[in-house]
Design a protein around this motif. Structure first.
Motif, short mmCIF file in Angstrom:
data_model
loop_
_atom_site.label_atom_id
_atom_site.label_comp_id
_atom_site.label_asym_id
_atom_site.label_seq_id
_atom_site.Cartn_x
_atom_site.Cartn_y
_atom_site.Cartn_z
N ALA A 240 0.80 -1.13 0.03
CA ALA A 240 -0.11 -0.01 0.09
C ALA A 240 0.95 1.23 -0.11
O ALA A 240 1.84 1.40 0.85
N PHE A 241 0.74 2.21 -0.95
CA PHE A 241 1.33 3.29 -1.10
C PHE A 241 0.49 4.73 -0.81
O PHE A 241 -0.78 4.52 -1.62
N SER A 242 1.04 5.74 -0.45
CA SER A 242 0.04 6.91 -0.22
C SER A 242 0.97 8.06 -0.86
O SER A 242 2.27 8.30 -0.51
N TYR A 251 8.86 7.57 3.04
CA TYR A 251 9.05 7.45 4.38
C TYR A 251 8.23 6.15 4.68
O TYR A 251 7.23 5.69 4.22
N HIS A 252 9.06 5.36 5.59
CA HIS A 252 8.25 3.93 5.97
C HIS A 252 7.59 4.41 7.26
O HIS A 252 7.42 5.52 7.78
N PRO A 253 6.40 3.40 7.64
CA PRO A 253 5.52 3.69 8.56
C PRO A 253 6.21 4.00 10.06
O PRO A 253 7.37 3.84 10.27
N LYS A 254 5.18 3.94 10.82
CA LYS A 254 5.26 4.53 12.17
C LYS A 254 5.74 6.06 12.39
O LYS A 254 6.93 6.40 13.00
N GLY A 255 5.12 7.01 11.70
CA GLY A 255 5.79 8.30 11.66
C GLY A 255 5.47 9.18 12.78
O GLY A 255 5.94 10.51 12.85
N SER A 318 4.58 -0.81 2.90
CA SER A 318 3.79 0.39 3.13
C SER A 318 4.59 1.69 3.12
O SER A 318 5.55 1.71 4.04
N TYR A 319 4.35 2.65 2.16
CA TYR A 319 5.14 3.89 2.55
C TYR A 319 4.15 5.25 1.96
O TYR A 319 3.25 4.98 1.65
N THR A 320 4.75 6.10 2.65
CA THR A 320 4.27 7.35 2.14
C THR A 320 5.35 7.81 1.19
O THR A 320 6.83 7.99 1.52
N ILE A 321 5.11 8.19 -0.16
CA ILE A 321 5.98 8.67 -1.25
C ILE A 321 5.53 10.12 -1.39
O ILE A 321 4.43 10.52 -1.77
N GLU A 322 6.77 11.08 -1.24
CA GLU A 322 6.41 12.48 -1.55
C GLU A 322 6.95 12.60 -2.72
O GLU A 322 8.42 12.68 -3.10
N LEU A 323 6.33 13.18 -3.63
CA LEU A 323 6.73 13.36 -5.05
C LEU A 323 7.47 14.68 -5.22
O LEU A 323 7.68 15.44 -4.09
N ASP A 324 7.73 15.22 -6.35
CA ASP A 324 8.59 16.56 -6.69
C ASP A 324 7.47 17.86 -5.98
O ASP A 324 6.54 17.65 -6.12
N PRO A 325 8.24 18.78 -5.76
CA PRO A 325 9.64 19.00 -5.81
C PRO A 325 10.38 18.54 -4.72
O PRO A 325 9.93 17.93 -3.73
#
Length: 367
Positions: A240-242, A251-255, A318-325
């Protein structure tokens, strides 16, 4: 509606054979579309994409005290019997590149499966079903296009019953109720809800601030719909990807936890999730790590969807992926120019291919 016809000329045994293939080109990637345009795109795509493509309305954003509602769509691409790789997009309204990229990926996947024969499993992509909620926060997205470009939250009306007198006074909610609308949907999930750094644990209680976490976990129609759908899938979801912006980081979880916290991901589990991230990061060159290691402990905030996937649903990729910039490019920040939609979408398509190949290696026995 545009469908591009490509003429291929093959010379075999002295004869010339012509083959026409149809490419789906319905999505306008030269600008950020409005909500109706994105939803019309899905409906048009559904008409031409074939049997391996399905669009459903999960529900809507209806709330007491709000005189409108927007639908929330689920897109499924691929064989219903296959393991699921899931994406949520557009959970923060101002991050326009997130849904734009997800709609781009949806079109590319639809085109792939349209030309894939039933039962064909040689390609890694065909071994999975791909699911998207491409616009998790439709109310907020409309507001970001019509009222406040930097809208982050949804549009829940202010309800004084959810707050202490002190919180209402601090936010001046009775004088400015408009400032006290909305919940940060990506702080509304159960895992780590309301937990994090000292600043966040105070600010997430205040309705006038953009990190307000809601009155309880899954208090919002948007997060409730996602939760209901994910639970309906049982153990089918393997990743699962956000998608967010901005930062160029994974970022991997448990933020909500410090890097050295005993409850943080450790040992073999940490190695597993970091190694997978490195494999899909080869053409991105994004930063990889926990929120604590990449941003620092002052940014610890719980209740995010990747925390929920990993901790609540036990999806171990599972990750949060922060796109550009890039995270340091504050001059651009959330206002990424529309001419970046195609290049960012293209590189995330390449990343999706790596995701498929990496999962295929993890699950070699999938037909």
């Amino acid at each position: 509606m545009k469908i591009l016809f490509v003429l291929s000329v093959l010379i075999t045994g002295g004869s010339v054979q012509c083959k026409i293939s149809r490419k789906i080109k319905l999505l306008d990637v030269t600008r950020y579309l409005n909500l109706d345009e994105y939803y019309n795109f899905l409906k048009n795509l559904d008409r031409v994409a074939g049997d391996n493509f399905d669009v459903q309305v999960l529900g809507n954003t209806s709330l007491e005290g709000k005189d409108y509602a927007n639908d929330i769509y689920l897109v499924k691409i691929g064989d219903q019997s296959k393991p699921v790789i899931f994406f949520d997009c557009g959970i923060h309204a101002r991050e326009w590149i997130s849904p734009a990229v997800c709609f781009f990926l949806i079109e590319r996947l639809a085109e792939f499966f349209r030309h894939t024969k039933k039962g064909h499993s040689k390609s890694s992509i065909a071994r999975f079903q791909w699911q998207f909620i491409p616009m998790m926060n439709p109310d907020g997205y409309v507001l970001s296009q019509t009222k406040d470009r930097f809208q982050r939250k949804n549009d829940r009306p202010f309800n004084p019953n959810h707050f202490t007198d002190k919180e209402i006074i601090i936010c001046r909610c009775f004088k400015k109720p408009q400032d006290c609308r909305g919940v940060d949907l990506n702080r509304n999930f159960p895992a780590g809800w309301g937990m994090g750094g000292d600043r966040f644990e105070k600010e997430s209680n205040l309705p006038c601030l953009e990190v307000y976490k809601g009155s309880k976990p899954l208090s919002e129609p948007e997060t409730m719909l996602l939760d209901k759908h994910m639970r309906s899938l049982g153990n089918r979801v393997i990743g699962a990807f956000s998608f967010h912006s901005y930062g160029k980081e994974i970022y991997h979880p448990k933020g909500w936890l410090r890097e050295n916290d005993t409850d943080q991901i450790q040992g073999r589990a940490l190695k597993h999730i970091e190694n997978f991230a490195k494999k899909i990061n080869k053409n991105l060159n994004f930063g990889i790590g926990s929120v604590s290691s990449l941003l620092g402990n002052s940014f610890l905030e719980g209740g995010a969807s990747d925390d929920y996937y990993y901790t609540t649903l036990n999806i171990n990729i599972s990750y949060t992926i922060e796109l550009d910039p890039h995270v340091d490019n504050e001059d651009v920040g959330f206002v990424l120019p529309p001419n970046r939609i195609l290049p960012v979408g293209t590189k995330m398509w390449r990343t999706l291919l790596k995701i498929a190949k990496s999962f295929s290696k993890l699950y070699p026995n999938i037909d």
